[in-house]
Design a protein around this motif. Sequence first.
Motif, mmCIF file in Angstrom:
data_model
loop_
_atom_site.group_PDB
_atom_site.id
_atom_site.type_symbol
_atom_site.label_atom_id
_atom_site.label_comp_id
_atom_site.label_asym_id
_atom_site.label_seq_id
_atom_site.Cartn_x
_atom_site.Cartn_y
_atom_site.Cartn_z
ATOM 1 N N LEU A 1 -4.585 11.815 1.479
ATOM 2 C CA LEU A 1 -4.858 10.491 2.048
ATOM 3 C C LEU A 1 -3.693 9.530 1.849
ATOM 4 O O LEU A 1 -3.375 8.743 2.727
ATOM 5 N N GLY A 2 -3.078 9.613 0.667
ATOM 6 C CA GLY A 2 -1.989 8.689 0.345
ATOM 7 C C GLY A 2 -0.833 8.826 1.315
ATOM 8 O O GLY A 2 -0.313 7.834 1.840
ATOM 9 N N ALA B 1 1.962 6.427 -7.028
ATOM 10 C CA ALA B 1 0.808 7.125 -7.612
ATOM 11 C C ALA B 1 0.967 8.635 -7.445
ATOM 12 O O ALA B 1 0.648 9.408 -8.359
ATOM 13 N N SER C 1 -10.288 14.814 -0.815
ATOM 14 C CA SER C 1 -9.675 13.559 -0.395
ATOM 15 C C SER C 1 -8.159 13.662 -0.483
ATOM 16 O O SER C 1 -7.459 12.666 -0.393
ATOM 17 N N ASP D 1 2.658 1.767 -3.395
ATOM 18 C CA ASP D 1 1.649 2.131 -4.389
ATOM 19 C C ASP D 1 1.293 3.607 -4.250
ATOM 20 O O ASP D 1 1.258 4.361 -5.239
ATOM 21 N N GLU D 2 1.033 4.034 -3.006
ATOM 22 C CA GLU D 2 0.651 5.436 -2.781
ATOM 23 C C GLU D 2 1.781 6.384 -3.193
ATOM 24 O O GLU D 2 1.531 7.425 -3.804
ATOM 25 N N VAL E 1 1.614 3.248 7.932
ATOM 26 C CA VAL E 1 2.003 1.838 7.799
ATOM 27 C C VAL E 1 3.515 1.606 7.766
ATOM 28 O O VAL E 1 3.955 0.470 7.922
ATOM 29 N N LEU F 1 0.830 -1.204 0.000
ATOM 30 C CA LEU F 1 0.000 0.000 0.000
ATOM 31 C C LEU F 1 0.869 1.261 0.000
ATOM 32 O O LEU F 1 0.639 2.193 -0.785
ATOM 33 N N ARG G 1 -0.963 10.065 4.294
ATOM 34 C CA ARG G 1 -1.404 9.636 5.613
ATOM 35 C C ARG G 1 -1.285 8.115 5.742
ATOM 36 O O ARG G 1 -0.836 7.595 6.764
ATOM 37 N N LEU G 2 -1.661 7.412 4.681
ATOM 38 C CA LEU G 2 -1.536 5.954 4.695
ATOM 39 C C LEU G 2 -0.070 5.542 4.812
ATOM 40 O O LEU G 2 0.278 4.652 5.586
#
Lengths: 144, 122
Positions: free
Chosen positions: A111-112, A52, A108, A48-49, A119, A45, A114-115
């Motif tokens: 968000l990326g 992206a 939104s 990926d973020e 993690v 994740l 923050r993720l």
Amino acid sequence: MAGVERRFLLTVPSSTENLVLIREFVTTVGQQAGLEEADVGRLELAVDEACANVMEHAYGHDDTQEVVVRATFDHETLHIVVEDTGLGFDPGAVPEEHLEHLIASRKSGGLGMRLIKSVMDEVRYEFVPGHKNELHMLKRIRRP
Amino acid sequence: MTSSFKIETSLHDKLSVIALEGHVDAHTAPRFEEVVVAELAAGRRQIIVDCTRMTYISSAGLGVFMSYVEEIREQGGDLKICGAIPKVQSTFEILGFPEVFDILPDLEAAVRRFRDVPVRED
């Protein structure tokens, strides 16, 4: 880092259709590094973020550019670097807003990042204007 | 190589069901958003997103839920989520989705929830 290091490198055109390939790459590296299954998913994740963000913000959807993912691990840690040569953009500078506030304002953004921060164990951004940008992410490997 | 992704819509007890399959990422999320927009354009305000066959979601997909739920609730409807596998549920939880969305274990539970609580109130 301790012990023998193993190094992996993936370079792909900056198109979101390659995110699936990037996820497969980091999933394989995470499994080889000995991460627990849940941590492999978190790594997938985060990377990926990060990629992206590069494709959409640093390169502005210009698929003639390249995204580079470097992975290094030893017995204790897995270190991932996502590199680009696009517009310097510090994702850490995006303010963290509460989810309900983002929804109320129909936003939104952020968000990326923050993720990613949630993690990964360490996150650090480096950029040299006009040269390259690097997002460093570190995951500690928990051994049973 | 392309992301494995499929999307299907159906009606279930007059509720709109959007079933997502595969990976919802920055590449495929726009297709999810197109379907949500089409459902709204068709006047549907009671929407269940069935994640039973969804194997991955990133912020691009999460952003679709966030962008439309307020508008849907203002119009007396709701957007409820069901069927998330543990990996996907974990991503929802990292961002605090359970505090904002009704997340149910399966489609039947989501349908029952719509009967009991048509619009989530916090």
